[in-house]
Every structure is written in C-alpha cells, then in structure tokens.
Design a protein around this motif. Structure first.
Motif, PDB file in Angstrom:
ATOM      1  N   ASP A 142       0.862  -1.181   0.000  1.00 56.67           N
ATOM      2  CA  ASP A 142       0.000   0.000   0.000  1.00 56.67           C
ATOM      3  C   ASP A 142       0.902   1.236   0.000  1.00 56.67           C
ATOM      4  N   VAL A 143       1.444   1.553  -1.166  1.00 62.84           N
ATOM      5  CA  VAL A 143       2.475   2.580  -1.284  1.00 62.84           C
ATOM      6  C   VAL A 143       1.954   3.945  -0.858  1.00 62.84           C
ATOM      7  N   ASP A 144       0.747   4.284  -1.278  1.00 56.94           N
ATOM      8  CA  ASP A 144       0.186   5.593  -0.924  1.00 56.94           C
ATOM      9  C   ASP A 144       0.061   5.730   0.587  1.00 56.94           C
ATOM     10  N   TYR A 145      -0.441   4.667   1.222  1.00 52.90           N
ATOM     11  CA  TYR A 145      -0.591   4.747   2.677  1.00 52.90           C
ATOM     12  C   TYR A 145       0.761   4.823   3.366  1.00 52.90           C
ATOM     13  N   GLN A 147       3.467   6.180   2.363  1.00 50.73           N
ATOM     14  CA  GLN A 147       3.968   7.544   2.256  1.00 50.73           C
ATOM     15  C   GLN A 147       3.231   8.468   3.221  1.00 50.73           C
ATOM     16  N   PHE A 148       1.900   8.303   3.305  1.00 49.03           N
ATOM     17  CA  PHE A 148       1.105   9.089   4.250  1.00 49.03           C
ATOM     18  C   PHE A 148       1.535   8.803   5.679  1.00 49.03           C
ATOM     19  N   ARG A 149       1.768   7.535   5.976  1.00 46.45           N
ATOM     20  CA  ARG A 149       2.182   7.142   7.328  1.00 46.45           C
ATOM     21  C   ARG A 149       3.498   7.804   7.718  1.00 46.45           C
ATOM     22  N   GLN A 151       4.674  10.542   6.645  1.00 48.87           N
ATOM     23  CA  GLN A 151       4.471  11.977   6.848  1.00 48.87           C
ATOM     24  C   GLN A 151       3.866  12.259   8.215  1.00 48.87           C
ATOM     25  N   SER A 180     -11.645   9.102   3.226  1.00 47.63           N
ATOM     26  CA  SER A 180     -11.298   7.689   3.414  1.00 47.63           C
ATOM     27  C   SER A 180     -12.491   6.796   3.124  1.00 47.63           C
ATOM     28  N   GLN A 183     -13.054   6.603  -0.594  1.00 48.98           N
ATOM     29  CA  GLN A 183     -12.062   5.744  -1.243  1.00 48.98           C
ATOM     30  C   GLN A 183     -12.351   4.271  -0.991  1.00 48.98           C
ATOM     31  N   ARG A 187     -13.207   1.426  -3.739  1.00 50.82           N
ATOM     32  CA  ARG A 187     -12.432   0.180  -3.786  1.00 50.82           C
ATOM     33  C   ARG A 187     -13.359  -1.030  -3.780  1.00 50.82           C
TER      34      ARG A 187
END
Length: 264
Positions: A142-145, A147-149, A151, A180, A183, A187
C-alpha cells in the motif's frame, strides 16, 4: 525491539484492536465498556485503532477519570477516558498506536493509567515470546498509505498539526474521514483487493524478535496465516456493534495457547 515481561501473576491476557470508537457508533462503545467491566483478564492489550479518530489529548477536558458519574455534558472523549481509567484500576492496560489514533499522547496515557507500547513489542508470557503490532507498518504494497504514514508519524508534522486549534483539527479529521470512506467505497465497487501484511517482512520481524507468532490488527481479516519456517501470524477482528450482524471478538491468551472469544 521493545520487550515486556509478563509478571508471574498473569494467567489470562486479552488482545483487541480496530474498535474505531466514535460518537456515531454507540453500540460498539457499549460493547467495549461491558467487555472491559467483565473480562477475567489480568491484562488487556489494545493494538491500535481504538478510536476512529484522535486529534489530540486536549480533546479530553479536566480529569474525567476521577469523576464518579460523568456529567451530561461530558464529551465522547471524556467518556472513553473514564472507561480506560476505571479499567486500569483493576487490571494492567496497554495501548499501541494504530493508523487512526496515532496522536494519542502520554497525557491521555497518564490520565488513564495506561501503558503506551512501541510498535512492535515482544510480550514474554509463560516462557513464550509473542510479537505484537498494529500491523499497518507491514502492509508494504500500500504505497500511498506508507507515504502518508511516514508523513504523519514525523514529529514535525505532529507538532504543526497539534498547534492548530482543537476545532480546526476536528474539522480536518472529519474531512479526511469522509475522503477515506469514499475511497473505501470506490475500492469495494471496483473489487480491488486491500493491501495485506507482507510475508517476508513479517518473517524478518519475527526472526529479529526471536518469536514464532505475530499478533496484529489493521487488516480487519481475522485469520491464522502460516508464514512458513514455523512462523505464524494471527490477525485480530475489528469490532462493529452497530452492524446488521454485530462483530466484537477478543483474542485470549492462556498458558495453553490462544483462543478467539466472540462477545456477540
């Protein structure tokens, strides 16, 4: 890696996660409160996402734990803090950050006499080692998450966010929650799979911890997974007392092993 040695007096240890408590889910709150009032456990480990959202410990006003009866004007956060404090007065209570409540701070933990755990933490109980985690840090696909994590877990981001007025933080949290939910619905409609725990990463964690079993939440897919090489991961259930078919489950550890206990 953090390590916690259970005292010899412990006979029963409970694990729960992903309750996503909120004022709009009263049945889940009631089930959680009743569970904590009645559990025979000597220790309860909350492995993340106790709250649907937590925007800072200043959401708790005063000292609700010392109040015998919460006033009618008590906030939802005050009511939750009171339940935690009452529980901690009769058993050992532990909390680990999840992806929804990573802003729970030491003030709330001190107020509620609850111990904040690092993620991951090794629990040594009855001569065995159990690796505990919320689980989100292992969902590497889960690449997007991820990155968010990275940050929102940074001290600089948290300082800047917590410096905003409480009302502004609550408004931001509501907006993020709506995004969320949108999204997640997209999904579901597309049939896309949710990212799961990475097997290789889980095995590496277990090897580093000298443990055989990983216990985690986050994925909302309760199961026991054979990771190979004699390693296992056990996934906790989420809770939803307001669902058409209510869900509330505890993973209970005794000297003779683990057992799932359904509360509905």
């Amino acid at each position: 890696m953090a390590e916690l040695n259970a005292p010899p007096s412990w006979r029963i240890v409970d694990f729960i996660s992903d309750l996503h408590l909120g004022a709009d889910a009263p049945a889940t709150f009631t089930a959680w409160r009743h569970y904590l009032e009645s559990t025979p456990a000597d220790a309860v480990f909350i492995l993340g996402d106790l709250f649907e959202v937590w925007v800072g410990d200043d959401a708790v006003s005063g000292d609700p734990v010392s109040t015998a009866v919460p006033p009618p004007t008590a906030s939802f956060e005050d009511r939750c803090a009171r339940v935690l404090g009452q529980t901690a007065s009769r058993l050992a209570l532990f909390f680990m950050h999840g992806n929804r409540d990573f802003l729970v701070g030491q003030r709330l933990m001190d107020l509620c006499h609850t111990t904040l755990l690092s993620d991951p933490t090794v629990l040594v109980f009855e001569g065995q080692r159990w690796l505990l985690s919320h689980g989100d840090a292992l969902c590497l696909d889960d690449v997007d998450y991820m990155q968010f994590r990275q940050q929102v877990r940074s001290p600089a981001w948290q300082r800047a966010f917590l410096a905003k007025p409480l009302a502004e933080r609550q408004a931001i949290a509501r907006e993020l929650r709506q995004q969320s939910q949108s999204q997640q619905e997209q999904r579901r409609q597309s049939g896309a799979d949710y990212a799961d725990v990475d097997t290789d990463a889980a095995r590496q964690w277990l090897k580093a911890a000298n443990a055989r079993t990983l216990i985690h939440g986050h994925t909302h897919q309760p199961a026991v997974h054979d990771l190979g090489q004699s390693f296992v991961r056990v996934v906790l259930s989420d809770w939803d007392g307001d669902a058409p078919v209510p869900r509330a489950e505890v993973l209970r550890l005794r000297a003779n092993g683990l057992k799932r206990v359904a509360l509905h």
